[in-house]
Design an enzyme around this catalytic site. Structure first.
Site, PDB file in Angstrom:
ATOM      1  N   LYS A  93       0.838  -1.200   0.000  1.00  0.00           N
ATOM      2  CA  LYS A  93       0.000   0.000   0.000  1.00  0.00           C
ATOM      3  C   LYS A  93       0.873   1.250   0.000  1.00  0.00           C
ATOM      4  O   LYS A  93       1.969   1.265   0.584  1.00  0.00           O
ATOM      5  CB  LYS A  93      -0.901  -0.044   1.242  1.00  0.00           C
ATOM      6  N   SER A 175      -9.705   1.715   2.971  1.00  0.00           N
ATOM      7  CA  SER A 175      -8.653   2.476   2.284  1.00  0.00           C
ATOM      8  C   SER A 175      -7.610   1.602   1.602  1.00  0.00           C
ATOM      9  O   SER A 175      -6.906   2.066   0.716  1.00  0.00           O
ATOM     10  CB  SER A 175      -7.972   3.441   3.255  1.00  0.00           C
ATOM     11  N   SER A 199      -9.959  -1.132   7.223  1.00  0.00           N
ATOM     12  CA  SER A 199      -9.323  -0.878   5.928  1.00  0.00           C
ATOM     13  C   SER A 199      -8.545  -2.045   5.347  1.00  0.00           C
ATOM     14  O   SER A 199      -8.060  -1.952   4.220  1.00  0.00           O
ATOM     15  CB  SER A 199      -8.413   0.352   6.023  1.00  0.00           C
TER      16      SER A 199
END
Length: 493
Positions: A93, A175, A199
């Site tokens: 990420k 997210s 998330s």
């Protein structure tokens, strides 16, 4: 052509649904090389993520990936294999630092030119395990702690992530949406996401994938752009429980720079793949907190009832219903609002002089100066956090943190586990994330079927450091149900 190296005949469709163990077997047998895997994944990303379906899940590729892969191939040829992740491409990420030619921006144009000097602890652990950092995944900007109406999966730097199961329609989850979408579409063997409240679990469940949100303190947060130290963690998203367990094994560990990991002192490191037991639900007591099932869409509710029936069929003792005294009180973000400012300031203050922001205050000002690109959805949450003192001495914060622990543990998960002598609770999708994340407890989600074209996940939680049990339960459920399938248009050979 050398018969032991037929990799030139492989297409990127060969990668679809290929497990870490399967890739490792192919590498061991000489059917392919790590470098070839990197090139095939890059080809697939360009074909389907940048063009074609335009899922937009991969924000940037690592220009050093092929070189790193060649080094892993050399090691293998010389008889050194670091473990099951040796030579395996993994995505991270975009809020996780990497000490190479990839940026770390949390999706923000303000950090579009920010390079880290050092690997995050998680990235370093992956390299030590032999994994190849393939690239960075798109994400909800600032991990969805920027604006109240920002869509999940949108960032000013990367644009909007789409869900490959129903592009432009299906929800992409929390997210770590880019990590979830990339794994679903077989753009990497697995990906690292981060979670503060939902998330990892949300994008995993929305992408028919497995997600593990570890206990706070099992995985270091050093080098990860933060929201809140009381709840932040990194964890794996993968297509199978076995793959997620292998990645968790690699990234877990004590870090002197992250005080939360001091809880690991005296605990031997675990190989989480040792808990992959197809009979692991037999005799387990699993509670169903029905308050979290009441507002499910009809078809999702049907999938959940089928999932609960599958738990019983696999030998679990299902205690249904159970009630959590504090249920419904877990979704406020008061603690996050107060912790974000000092935590983010500490991270930004260490960035080089070429980066235009070094504090939350400077970030807000930068966004205002570049509003045409940076503020499509505003920055109300950033402004709200900036208005706090940043000292963590505010009475509202102190009381909120005390209340969070009371409601999530003493009057929450700890209470209901003890009252019914439960081994775990089971929730639909990410509906139980709030209470587990405030407690700092782990979550594991596993595919549970589809509501129309949209994936549905079944999520297990229990007390601190219960990952071995949760992985055992999730694996047994996965093996009994086999709900994982590739999205249409992303099928293999």
């Amino acid at each position: 052509m050398n018969d032991r190296h037929p990799e030139s005949t492989l297409s990127n469709r060969w990668l679809v649904e290929r497990s870490i163990a399967g890739l490792g077997d192919a590498l061991r047998r000489g059917e392919t090389t790590s470098e070839r895997l990197v090139l095939l994944y890059i080809e697939r990303i360009r074909e389907l993520d940048r063009e074609g379906m335009s899922i937009n899940s991969v924000l940037e590729l690592n220009p050093d990936a092929a070189r790193i892969a060649r080094e892993r191939d050399r090691e293998r040829a010389e008889g050194t294999v670091r473990g099951p992740l040796h030579g395996i491409p993994i995505l991270l990420k975009d809020n996780i630092d990497t000490a190479d030619r990839m940026h770390t921006s949390a999706g923000s144009v303000a950090l579009a030119e920010s390079f880290a000097d050092e690997d995050a602890f998680v990235a370093a652990k992956l390299r030590q395990a032999g994994a190849v950092p393939l690239g960075k995944t798109n994400m909800t900007e600032w991990a969805n702690f920027m604006a109240e109406n920002m869509p999940s999966g949108y960032s000013s730097r990367g644009g909007q992530v789409l869900n490959p199961y129903h592009p432009g329609v299906a929800f992409v989850g929390g997210s770590s949406s880019g990590s979830g979408a990339a794994v679903a579409a077989s753009f990497a063997a697995a990906a690292i996401g981060t979670e503060t409240s939902g998330s990892i679990i949300s994008p995993a469940s929305q992408h028919n994938a497995v997600g593990i949100k570890p206990t706070i303190g099992l995985v270091s947060r050093t080098g990860i752009i933060p929201i809140a130290h009381s709840q932040d963690t990194a964890g794996p998203i993968a297509r199978t429980v076995a793959d997620a367990a292998a990645v968790l094994t690699a990234i877990a560990g004590a870090d002197p720079a992250d005080a939360a990991t001091s809880a690991l002192e005296g605990r031997p490191p675990l190989d989480y793949t040792a808990y992959l037991d197809a009979d692991g639900l037999r005799g387990a007591r699993i509670g169903v907190p029905r308050a979290y099932y009441k507002e499910l869409p009809e078809e999702t509710a049907v999938r959940m009832e089928e999932g609960i029936a599958a738990l019983r069929a696999a030998g679990a003792v299902v205690v249904d219903p159970v009630s959590i005294p504090s249920e419904g009180d877990e979704w406020d973000y008061v603690v996050l609002k107060y912790e974000f400012k000092p935590d983010l300031n500490a991270y930004l203050s260490r960035l080089g002089p070429h980066v235009p922001v070094h504090s939350l205050e400077e970030l807000i000002a930068y966004n205002e100066r570049h509003a045409d690109r940076a503020l499509k959805y505003g920055q109300s949450v950033l402004i709200e956090s900036q208005a706090t003192s940043g000292t963590l001495l505010d009475p509202e914060y102190v009381e909120a943190r005390r209340a969070d622990l009371e409601r999530s543990r003493t009057q929450g998960i700890d209470f209901v586990l003890a009252e019914h002598r439960l081994d775990a609770l089971v929730f639909p999708n990410n509906w139980g994330c709030g209470i587990a994340c405030k407690a700092g407890y782990p979550l594991v989600t596993v595919p549970a079927g589809f509501a129309g074209r949209d994936p549905v996940g079944l999520t297990f939680t229990a007390g601190a450091f219960s990952e071995p049990d949760l992985i055992r339960f999730a694996y047994a459920f996965e093996q009994a149900t086999k709900h994982r399938r590739a999205p249409d248009g992303f099928a293999g050979e």
